[in-house]
Design an enzyme around this catalytic site. Structure first.
Site, PDB file in Angstrom:
ATOM      1  N   LYS A 196       0.837  -1.200   0.000  1.00 54.82           N
ATOM      2  CA  LYS A 196       0.000   0.000   0.000  1.00 54.82           C
ATOM      3  C   LYS A 196       0.881   1.264   0.000  1.00 54.82           C
ATOM      4  O   LYS A 196       0.713   2.153  -0.821  1.00 54.82           O
ATOM      5  CB  LYS A 196      -0.909  -0.001   1.242  1.00 54.82           C
ATOM      6  CG  LYS A 196      -1.901   1.137   1.243  1.00 54.82           C
ATOM      7  CD  LYS A 196      -2.454   1.411   2.612  1.00 54.82           C
ATOM      8  CE  LYS A 196      -1.465   2.223   3.416  1.00 54.82           C
ATOM      9  NZ  LYS A 196      -1.925   2.628   4.729  1.00 54.82           N
ATOM     10  N   ASP A 201      -6.246   0.989   0.755  1.00 52.30           N
ATOM     11  CA  ASP A 201      -6.301   1.015   2.220  1.00 52.30           C
ATOM     12  C   ASP A 201      -7.718   0.633   2.639  1.00 52.30           C
ATOM     13  O   ASP A 201      -8.532   0.238   1.799  1.00 52.30           O
ATOM     14  CB  ASP A 201      -5.878   2.389   2.763  1.00 52.30           C
ATOM     15  CG  ASP A 201      -6.964   3.434   2.555  1.00 52.30           C
ATOM     16  OD1 ASP A 201      -7.907   3.169   1.775  1.00 52.30           O
ATOM     17  OD2 ASP A 201      -6.885   4.503   3.173  1.00 52.30           O
TER      18      ASP A 201
END
Ligand code: SF4
Length: 250
Positions: free
Chosen positions: A121, A139
């Site tokens: 991420k 996320d």
């Protein structure tokens, strides 16, 4: 509604209404953004923005941070979530940045993930925000909102969500779509109780359709009817304009 149509409506809406969406994290250069994103895991951007000014002042570059200790870094970030681990990660990341990457934040997702505290991420955020790469970070907000709207189906992991978004979103919207989804999830499509009553996406949102079937159907019908009416109007205007042209030629 076909999945492609849903994507089209999503991109159309946000391109028009949030063409300049950016991260809410404060930073002045790629090194600072990397620190802020590492710190932001399981924490709010607001909290991170409160601690980073003093942190950036004390550690202006990778070398200074690399020469420090997790104990010292901890004193600057004690109010964020998991401060012990994050302090260790920041010092480890800075060491690798100065020793292996010559103080340059890498642009490659795999290279980025070699650094402590940098997962997929974080790597995607850096690649897309700093280097404008066609990447999308998933996320918790992106995961939830993409699923609710119906941009993803049966995607049970962040990687599965990422793959579906990459498959359907136009390449040049991937980086900004991350911010669209995050901001929408942060302020409207909130986790516990989405604010559908003020959401502008209801007419193509799968979750809304499921929970408000009748209203959604009526809106979709109204939209269809409006499109048909507009098309008819356009046809009649075209016809009139052709007639007028013919007359003026005579
Ligand atoms: S309509 Fe509701 S569930 Fe759908 S995106 Fe908007 S807030 Fe989220």
């Amino acid at each position: 509604m076909l999945k492609q149509e849903r994507y089209q409506h999503f991109v159309d809406y946000f391109s028009k209404n949030q063409p300049d969406a950016v991260t809410e994290l404060h930073y002045g250069n790629p090194f600072q953004l990397l620190i802020a994103v590492i710190l932001s895991a399981q924490c709010t951007d607001k909290r991170i923005n409160q601690v980073t000014p003093a942190l950036f002042e004390r550690f202006p570059d990778p070398a200074t941070l690399a020469a420090s200790t997790p104990e010292e870094v901890f004193t600057y970030i004690r109010s964020v979530s998991y401060p012990n681990n994050k302090a260790k990660h920041l010092v480890g990341m800075a060491k690798m940045l100065s020793e292996v990457f010559h103080n340059e934040v890498p642009s490659d997702i795999d290279q980025l993930q070699k650094m402590p505290g940098v997962g997929r991420k974080t790597a995607n955020v850096i690649a897309s925000v700093v280097y404008d790469a066609p990447a999308i970070a998933v996320d918790t907000h992106v995961f939830r909102v993409a699923n609710r709207i119906g941009l993803t189906t049966n995607a049970r992991t962040p990687l599965a969500v990422e793959k579906q978004l990459v498959e359907y979103l136009p390449k040049d919207t991937l980086a900004i779509a991350h911010h669209w989804l995050i901001l929408h999830g942060r302020y409207i499509c909130v986790a516990r109780s989405p604010k559908c009553e003020v959401c502008p996406l209801t007419w193509f949102c799968k979750y809304y359709a499921r929970t408000h079937t009748e209203t959604a159907l009526l809106k979709a019908e109204a939209l269809k009817a409006k499109k048909a009416k507009d098309a008819k109007k356009k046809k009649s205007l075209d016809k009139m304009s052709k007639e007028l042209k013919k007359r003026s030629v005579k």
